[in-house]
Design a protein around this motif. Structure first.
Motif, short mmCIF file in Angstrom:
data_model
loop_
_atom_site.label_atom_id
_atom_site.label_comp_id
_atom_site.label_asym_id
_atom_site.label_seq_id
_atom_site.Cartn_x
_atom_site.Cartn_y
_atom_site.Cartn_z
N MET A 49 37.08 38.58 -14.28
CA MET A 49 37.31 39.53 -15.37
C MET A 49 36.91 40.96 -14.99
SD MET A 49 38.75 37.93 -17.92
CE MET A 49 39.66 37.03 -16.65
N VAL A 50 35.82 41.11 -14.20
CA VAL A 50 35.39 42.46 -13.85
C VAL A 50 36.42 43.17 -12.98
CG1 VAL A 50 32.92 41.99 -14.07
CG2 VAL A 50 34.04 41.59 -11.86
N LEU A 51 37.26 42.41 -12.27
CA LEU A 51 38.31 43.03 -11.45
C LEU A 51 39.40 43.64 -12.33
CD1 LEU A 51 38.74 40.36 -8.62
CD2 LEU A 51 37.26 42.38 -8.65
N PHE A 52 39.54 43.15 -13.56
CA PHE A 52 40.52 43.68 -14.50
C PHE A 52 39.99 44.89 -15.27
CE2 PHE A 52 42.02 39.35 -13.91
CZ PHE A 52 43.40 39.46 -13.94
N MET A 53 38.70 45.13 -15.19
CA MET A 53 38.06 46.14 -16.03
C MET A 53 38.08 47.50 -15.34
SD MET A 53 34.95 43.71 -17.41
CE MET A 53 34.43 44.71 -18.80
N GLY A 54 39.16 48.24 -15.55
CA GLY A 54 39.32 49.55 -14.96
C GLY A 54 38.52 50.61 -15.70
N PRO A 55 38.75 51.91 -15.36
CA PRO A 55 37.99 53.00 -15.98
C PRO A 55 38.09 53.03 -17.50
CG PRO A 55 39.22 53.78 -14.07
CD PRO A 55 39.68 52.38 -14.33
N GLU A 56 39.21 52.52 -18.03
CA GLU A 56 39.40 52.55 -19.48
C GLU A 56 38.37 51.69 -20.23
OE1 GLU A 56 42.20 49.37 -17.82
OE2 GLU A 56 41.45 51.37 -17.26
N TYR A 57 37.71 50.78 -19.54
CA TYR A 57 36.68 49.95 -20.18
C TYR A 57 35.34 50.68 -20.29
CZ TYR A 57 39.57 45.73 -20.12
OH TYR A 57 40.55 44.79 -20.35
N GLY A 58 35.16 51.74 -19.51
CA GLY A 58 33.95 52.54 -19.60
C GLY A 58 32.69 51.84 -19.11
N ILE A 59 32.82 50.95 -18.12
CA ILE A 59 31.67 50.21 -17.61
C ILE A 59 31.52 50.50 -16.11
CG2 ILE A 59 30.63 47.93 -17.29
CD1 ILE A 59 32.29 46.94 -19.64
N ASP A 60 30.35 50.97 -15.70
CA ASP A 60 30.13 51.32 -14.30
C ASP A 60 29.82 50.06 -13.48
OD1 ASP A 60 27.51 50.62 -14.90
OD2 ASP A 60 26.72 52.66 -14.76
N MET A 113 38.92 40.43 -24.78
CA MET A 113 39.13 41.04 -23.47
C MET A 113 40.15 42.17 -23.52
SD MET A 113 37.77 40.73 -20.54
CE MET A 113 38.05 41.78 -19.11
N GLU A 114 39.67 43.36 -23.91
CA GLU A 114 40.52 44.55 -23.99
C GLU A 114 39.64 45.79 -24.02
OE1 GLU A 114 41.06 44.50 -28.84
OE2 GLU A 114 42.69 43.82 -27.55
N PRO A 115 40.18 46.96 -23.58
CA PRO A 115 39.41 48.21 -23.66
C PRO A 115 39.01 48.49 -25.10
CG PRO A 115 41.38 48.49 -22.32
CD PRO A 115 41.52 47.16 -22.98
N GLY A 116 37.84 49.09 -25.26
CA GLY A 116 37.35 49.41 -26.60
C GLY A 116 36.34 48.41 -27.11
N THR A 117 36.30 47.21 -26.52
CA THR A 117 35.29 46.23 -26.90
C THR A 117 33.92 46.72 -26.42
OG1 THR A 117 36.87 44.41 -26.76
CG2 THR A 117 34.54 43.84 -26.64
N SER A 118 32.91 46.55 -27.23
CA SER A 118 31.58 47.05 -26.88
C SER A 118 30.99 46.27 -25.71
CB SER A 118 30.63 46.95 -28.08
OG SER A 118 30.33 45.59 -28.38
N VAL A 177 47.69 36.58 -11.14
CA VAL A 177 47.96 37.38 -12.33
C VAL A 177 48.02 38.87 -11.99
CG1 VAL A 177 47.06 38.09 -14.58
CG2 VAL A 177 47.00 35.68 -13.91
N ILE A 178 47.03 39.35 -11.22
CA ILE A 178 47.03 40.76 -10.84
C ILE A 178 48.25 41.10 -9.98
CG2 ILE A 178 45.80 42.52 -9.49
CD1 ILE A 178 43.18 41.18 -10.33
N GLY A 179 48.64 40.18 -9.07
CA GLY A 179 49.75 40.43 -8.18
C GLY A 179 51.11 40.37 -8.85
N THR A 180 51.21 39.69 -9.98
CA THR A 180 52.50 39.55 -10.66
C THR A 180 52.56 40.35 -11.96
OG1 THR A 180 51.67 37.51 -11.72
CG2 THR A 180 52.96 37.27 -9.70
N ALA A 181 51.63 40.08 -12.88
CA ALA A 181 51.66 40.76 -14.17
C ALA A 181 50.91 42.09 -14.15
CB ALA A 181 51.08 39.85 -15.25
N GLY A 182 49.98 42.25 -13.20
CA GLY A 182 49.22 43.48 -13.12
C GLY A 182 47.82 43.32 -13.67
N ALA A 183 47.00 44.36 -13.46
CA ALA A 183 45.58 44.30 -13.82
C ALA A 183 45.34 44.55 -15.31
CB ALA A 183 44.80 45.31 -13.00
N LEU A 184 46.40 44.67 -16.10
CA LEU A 184 46.25 44.92 -17.53
C LEU A 184 46.37 43.65 -18.36
CD1 LEU A 184 48.37 48.21 -17.86
CD2 LEU A 184 45.90 47.99 -17.53
#
Length: 454
Positions: A49-60, A113-118, A177-184
């Motif tokens: 899951m952390v591989l899917f969490m891009g900058p939009e998730y706001g987690i370093d 599992m989406e951006p904006g979740t605390s 999933v990342i290779g076909t549908a993408g990291a979103l």
């Protein structure tokens, strides 16, 4: 009692084992592996899951390492009650329940599992995946009861290895999933596992058995807690299984953070190490059966120290190729060591039974009681090593921006494991019986053959 209960179980009786025991034990082993496999996949979900969490998730990166550390921590703690659940509810019955419990973390993760979740919500969901870590303890305790002493190294190695493969498999699913549908689209990964959890529970209900003779032995549990060898083996298991699970959870995130890999690039490499480490675990048990667990474990820790030195060198010169060689070697060796250290546990307590003046069936019964009680505790403490690894990475990247300091700490720990293994189990016969009664023509009792040398 409900469910499929077997009232008589005597695996050490060669006639019983040949005529019916082996067939039943192998069937239970097969479906135990499947359920444990799914449990490991759910436990390691956040390594994906952390591989899917891009900058939009706001987690370093430090926050992401803490997410996977949380899953590791809960999975380690929950192993203790799971160990006792087998005798309380039956191996089959508890496998059904523990499989169905996996629907909770997968379902909740699917919902949030989406951006904006605390971040607090993500921490809670990561903690829920810890129930998958408990499956290992109950599965190993259950399979330990099914097999005779001479087969335990092979059976426990296969059971654990098949379960461990759940880590690279979920990482492969993430790669697809990342290779076909993408990291979103992380929800696709979660959607794959919901039906698999149901299938695992149904298979356990249809094909597994409960062993009525297996009872919780509070006396054995207390004795195992007081036994010094329980804690020594827990320390060594931190070095093997703790390394395996810690590196498995952190590998992809290390590649992203230290070497700037994209989610797809990281996912394409993440699964390789855990896969090889899982596949080789049964070999570790088998080699320990033949050559002695302590000897294999000692050489294994030596190899892990060398491999860690390679990783430190690669981190300093910033070479991804050298880093991958050393890191994958660490995975392979940690998997091998998982098998050899777990093989040592029943051998140690069998030998302790002989040292107490027991012989034959009495020594075997003592070994089964104590090893079964100790395995859950050893497994729980060993899994905490994964927590230590992820926290070390978090601190290292937070302060220096690289994992080099963490790897130096791991190198020192493996050196300590080498010293402990040699000093306790090889320097002198610390747990080998002084005398053997009822020896056969070759000078060994049948039950002791293969276990005199831990």
């Amino acid at each position: 009692m409900g469910g499929r209960w077997i009232e008589r179980w005597e695996p050490e009786d060669e006639t019983f084992w040949r005529e019916q025991g082996e067939r039943i034990a192998r069937r239970n082993l097969l479906f135990s592996v499947f359920s444990e496999h799914i449990g490991f996949s759910v436990w390691s979900l956040w390594s994906v899951m952390v591989l899917f969490m891009g900058p939009e998730y706001g987690i370093d990166p430090a926050g992401k390492f803490f997410l996977i550390a949380t899953a590791t921590f809960v999975g380690a703690l929950i192993r203790v009650p799971y160990t006792f659940a087998v005798a309380r509810f039956g191996g089959r019955n508890w496998t059904i329940v523990s499989a169905l419990l996996l629907l909770l973390p997968t379902g909740v993760a699917y919902a949030v599992m989406e951006p904006g979740t605390s971040y607090g919500t993500f921490l809670l969901v990561a903690a829920l995946t810890g129930v998958g870590g408990g499956n290992f303890a109950s599965s190993m305790t259950n399979i330990n009861a099914f097999f005779p002493l001479r087969k335990k190294g092979w059976a426990l190695g296969l059971n654990a290895g098949g379960g461990n493969i759940g880590v690279p498999v979920v990482q492969l699913v993430g790669l697809l999933v990342i290779g076909t549908a993408g990291a979103l689209h992380p929800r696709i990964v979660l959607g794959v596992y919901v039906p698999l959890v149901v299938v695992a529970a149904v298979c356990a209900a249809l094909f597994m058995d409960n062993l009525a003779p297996v009872k919780n032995d509070t006396g054995a549990a207390k004795e195992a807690v007081r036994a010094g060898h329980t804690w020594i083996m827990a320390f060594l298991y931190i070095g093997t299984f703790g390394s395996f699970i810690g590196y498995s959870f952190a590998f992809g995130l290390v590649l992203q953070t230290q070497f700037g890999r994209t989610p797809l690039q990281a996912a394409s490499l993440t699964f390789i190490g855990p896969l090889l480490g899982s596949l080789i675990r049964p070999l570790g048990g088998s080699l320990a059966d033949k050559h002695g667990g302590a000897r294999i474990t000692l050489w294994n820790f030596g190899g892990m120290a060398v491999a860690t030195g390679v990783v430190v060198y690669a981190s300093v010169i910033e070479s991804l190729t050298v880093f991958l060689v050393g890191f994958i070697a660490l995975f392979v060796l940690s998997g091998l060591g998982n098998g050899s250290t777990y093989k040592m546990i029943p051998a140690i307590f069998l030998a302790q039974g002989h040292r107490k003046g027991l012989s034959g069936e009495q020594a075997e019964a003592y070994g089964r009681r104590l090893s079964g009680a100790a395995m859950g505790l050893i497994g729980a403490v060993g899994a905490l090593g994964g927590l230590g690894i992820n926290l070390a990475f978090r601190q290292s990247f937070q302060t220096a921006g690289t994992g080099t300091a963490a790897f130096v700490a791991f190198l020192l720990f493996y050196a300590a494991c080498i010293v402990v293994t040699w000093a306790v189990y090889l320097r002198r016969p610390a747990v080998v019986p002084d005398t053997v009664e009822g020896a056969d023509a070759e000078g060994e009792t049948t039950s002791q053959r293969g276990y005199a040398e831990v």
